[in-house]
Design a protein around this motif. Structure first.
Motif, mmCIF file in Angstrom:
data_model
loop_
_atom_site.group_PDB
_atom_site.id
_atom_site.type_symbol
_atom_site.label_atom_id
_atom_site.label_comp_id
_atom_site.label_asym_id
_atom_site.label_seq_id
_atom_site.Cartn_x
_atom_site.Cartn_y
_atom_site.Cartn_z
ATOM 1 N N MET A 1 41.143 63.683 47.767
ATOM 2 C CA MET A 1 40.458 62.405 47.925
ATOM 3 C C MET A 1 41.027 61.645 49.110
ATOM 4 S SD MET A 1 37.906 60.813 46.700
ATOM 5 C CE MET A 1 38.301 59.102 46.485
ATOM 6 N N SER A 2 41.043 60.316 48.989
ATOM 7 C CA SER A 2 41.365 59.496 50.148
ATOM 8 C C SER A 2 42.857 59.467 50.446
ATOM 9 C CB SER A 2 40.896 58.053 49.896
ATOM 10 O OG SER A 2 41.553 57.518 48.776
ATOM 11 N N ASP A 3 43.177 59.275 51.720
ATOM 12 C CA ASP A 3 44.535 58.925 52.121
ATOM 13 C C ASP A 3 44.562 57.409 52.203
ATOM 14 O OD1 ASP A 3 46.910 58.378 53.280
ATOM 15 O OD2 ASP A 3 46.615 59.610 55.057
ATOM 16 N N ARG A 4 45.067 56.757 51.163
ATOM 17 C CA ARG A 4 44.930 55.311 51.091
ATOM 18 C C ARG A 4 45.739 54.592 52.159
ATOM 19 N NH1 ARG A 4 46.088 53.247 45.457
ATOM 20 N NH2 ARG A 4 45.327 51.328 46.390
ATOM 21 N N SER A 5 46.718 55.254 52.748
ATOM 22 C CA SER A 5 47.472 54.625 53.820
ATOM 23 C C SER A 5 46.615 54.430 55.053
ATOM 24 C CB SER A 5 48.695 55.472 54.173
ATOM 25 O OG SER A 5 48.302 56.725 54.721
ATOM 26 N N ASP A 6 45.477 55.118 55.139
ATOM 27 C CA ASP A 6 44.609 55.007 56.301
ATOM 28 C C ASP A 6 43.526 53.950 56.133
ATOM 29 O OD1 ASP A 6 44.608 58.576 57.044
ATOM 30 O OD2 ASP A 6 45.987 56.995 57.601
ATOM 31 N N THR A 7 43.465 53.288 54.999
ATOM 32 C CA THR A 7 42.387 52.324 54.799
ATOM 33 C C THR A 7 42.602 51.051 55.599
ATOM 34 O OG1 THR A 7 43.456 51.309 52.878
ATOM 35 C CG2 THR A 7 42.001 53.199 52.474
ATOM 36 N N GLY A 8 43.832 50.781 55.996
ATOM 37 C CA GLY A 8 44.084 49.597 56.809
ATOM 38 C C GLY A 8 43.965 48.284 56.061
ATOM 39 N N GLU A 9 44.005 48.321 54.741
ATOM 40 C CA GLU A 9 43.863 47.084 53.977
ATOM 41 C C GLU A 9 45.113 46.220 54.128
ATOM 42 O OE1 GLU A 9 41.279 45.759 52.487
ATOM 43 O OE2 GLU A 9 40.092 47.476 53.161
ATOM 44 N N LEU A 10 44.860 44.928 54.345
ATOM 45 C CA LEU A 10 45.943 43.970 54.509
ATOM 46 C C LEU A 10 45.810 42.856 53.483
ATOM 47 C CD1 LEU A 10 45.860 43.533 58.401
ATOM 48 C CD2 LEU A 10 47.475 44.929 57.080
ATOM 49 N N VAL A 11 46.940 42.276 53.131
ATOM 50 C CA VAL A 11 46.961 41.009 52.415
ATOM 51 C C VAL A 11 47.321 39.940 53.440
ATOM 52 C CG1 VAL A 11 48.166 39.638 50.676
ATOM 53 C CG2 VAL A 11 47.576 42.028 50.191
ATOM 54 N N ASP A 12 46.454 38.926 53.546
ATOM 55 C CA ASP A 12 46.699 37.850 54.504
ATOM 56 C C ASP A 12 45.964 36.604 54.035
ATOM 57 O OD1 ASP A 12 44.031 38.263 55.163
ATOM 58 O OD2 ASP A 12 44.450 39.188 57.105
ATOM 59 N N TRP A 13 45.754 35.655 54.938
ATOM 60 C CA TRP A 13 45.142 34.386 54.580
ATOM 61 C C TRP A 13 43.717 34.538 54.065
ATOM 62 C CZ3 TRP A 13 40.793 33.484 57.464
ATOM 63 C CH2 TRP A 13 40.683 34.178 58.675
ATOM 64 N N ARG A 14 43.087 35.684 54.305
ATOM 65 C CA ARG A 14 41.713 35.902 53.837
ATOM 66 C C ARG A 14 41.646 36.459 52.426
ATOM 67 N NH1 ARG A 14 40.421 39.581 58.959
ATOM 68 N NH2 ARG A 14 42.512 40.226 58.314
ATOM 69 N N THR A 15 42.762 36.845 51.847
ATOM 70 C CA THR A 15 42.764 37.538 50.560
ATOM 71 C C THR A 15 42.599 36.539 49.421
ATOM 72 O OG1 THR A 15 44.241 39.208 51.500
ATOM 73 C CG2 THR A 15 44.010 39.166 49.114
ATOM 74 N N LYS A 16 41.480 36.630 48.761
ATOM 75 C CA LYS A 16 41.141 35.690 47.690
ATOM 76 C C LYS A 16 42.126 35.813 46.529
ATOM 77 C CE LYS A 16 37.126 34.754 44.695
ATOM 78 N NZ LYS A 16 35.710 35.144 44.466
ATOM 79 N N GLY A 17 42.627 34.677 46.077
ATOM 80 C CA GLY A 17 43.543 34.658 44.951
ATOM 81 C C GLY A 17 45.005 34.864 45.312
#
Length: 415
Positions: A1-17
């Motif tokens: 399946m996916s290599d989740r390290s490649d998704t580029g997801e960040l936590v920052d000022w846009r992250t709800k909650g």
């Protein structure tokens, strides 16, 4: 399946909650901090997933389909979360179901090799893409629905520009009078199958249906038996040779017990169940209709994994409290959320007994509260939801917490 390290997801000022005014941090690194839910960098409302419930729900349907001889292609539209698709495939799912061409592209991007598009596909370019992918990758399988001559025409146009000789598999969808998509008679099913086979030069993949709109067990059984008879008629009308038995794919989350009764272990068809809402389950619609209410395992075999935590922002009248949660935060298409737990500012918790969500604004919930519960501004309250599909899509990043309320993962969604 996916290599989740490649998704580029960040936590920052846009992250709800999440209250994160500083520099962005990778979601995996944020999860590795192991923040506590109630003293970490969170603001409210916040949707969380409960790890123990996710694990329980995933195992329950994997075990059910395995025991009953069904292939399982859980519906990915529920969560559109590659981390949860990973769980489902690792637990033995045959593939992933989607509802739109865009969802098919998303899950393929995250490594899904067997995709069942449980809808009519009339975009020749998407059909061409599926044929090209099948030509390039012998392990890639793509199935989609046809219920009209226009669908056959789109198939012909798409395959006219496709390379290779592995066209996607076509399922003739059977519907019910007054329902949504799907051919209404066996004659239509057979006529469409002949037209598809004339385009592809090979036997049709099989038939498909959705029993969810039917209101009772007798009607569901009759529909499933009609599908079985459709598949038998297809097999009799056209030699299948190496193609093997036709596929019959059915199944939402309300009647998979009857699907198992009718198709479990069948050898004349390849049965594929498509239930999806089970992964998050809920405290409303699916808690009421789950087949586990009828099965020996009992109604607690699945557990609501989604919790919305909201701050009580006002208590302006006796018997009324306002929570900072609304239509932008939780689904309300089936039922309004269900109050679970009240948490005081000092950390003490009590069941939110007698609390009812009366109505929603965009960012506010009107709660009827028993005066003796003493609900005050500053309290936190958790809510279960009804129909998980329409809550997942309101959140791009969802913390996963263990039973000690420690964050152990962050799940990203791609709607």
């Amino acid at each position: 399946m996916s290599d989740r390290s490649d998704t580029g997801e960040l936590v920052d000022w846009r992250t709800k909650g999440v209250w994160w005014p500083g520099e962005p941090v990778a979601a995996a690194d944020f999860a590795a901090r192991r923040d506590r839910l109630f003293d970490g960098p969170f603001t409210w409302p916040l949707l969380v997933l409960r790890e123990s419930a996710l694990a329980r729900n995933t195992a329950a349907l994997a075990d059910f389909t395995r025991r009953h001889g069904l292939l399982f292609a859980p519906h990915g539209k529920t969560s559109m979360a590659p981390a949860l698709l990973d769980r489902q495939l690792a637990a033995g799912a045959w593939g992933i179901t989607v509802a739109t061409a865009n969802q098919a592209l998303v899950v393929h991007r995250f490594g899904v090799r067997r995709i069942l598009l449980a809808n009519e596909l009339l975009e020749p370019g998407v059909i061409r893409w599926a044929a090209d992918e099948g030509a390039a990758d012998p392990d890639f399988e793509f199935l989609f629905y046809v219920d009209s001559p226009e669908g056959v025409a789109a198939l012909a146009e798409g395959l006219g520009g496709a390379g290779g000789d592995r066209p996607p598999g076509v399922l003739i969808e059977r519907g019910v009078p007054g329902g949504r998509t799907g051919a209404r008679t066996r004659e239509e099913v057979l006529e469409l199958a002949r037209a598809v086979e004339a385009v592809t030069g090979r036997p049709i993949a099989g038939v498909a249906g959705y029993e969810g709109p039917l209101s009772g067990a007798d009607g569901v059984r009759a529909f499933l038996r009609d599908l079985h008879a459709d598949a038998a008629a297809l097999a009799a009308a056209s030699p299948r040779g190496e193609a093997g038995p036709p596929v019959v794919t059915v199944g939402g989350s309300a009647w998979f017990d009857l699907v198992a009764e009718e198709f479990g272990g069948a050898r004349d068809v390849v049965p594929i169940l498509r239930s999806g809402a089970y992964i998050g389950h809920d405290d409303g619609l699916y808690r009421r209709v789950t087949p586990y209410n009828r099965l020996p395992e009992g109604g607690e075999a699945l557990t609501g994994a989604l919790e919305v935590w909201a701050r009580i922002v006002s208590a302006p009248e006796e018997g009324l409290a306002i929570a900072g949660m609304g239509r932008r935060d939780a689904g309300y298409d089936q039922d309004l959320p269900v109050a679970r737990v009240l948490r005081r500012p000092g950390g003490a918790t009590v069941p939110a007994e007698g609390v009812t969500v009366r109505r929603f604004d965009d960012q506010h919930a009107y709660l009827d509260v028993p005066p003796e519960l003493g609900v005050r501004p500053g309290d936190l309250m958790s809510f279960g939801i009804s129909h998980p599909c329409t809550t997942f899509d309101r959140w791009r990043s969802i913390p996963v917490v263990d039973d000690a309320d420690t964050v152990v993962d962050v799940v990203a969604t791609y709607f």
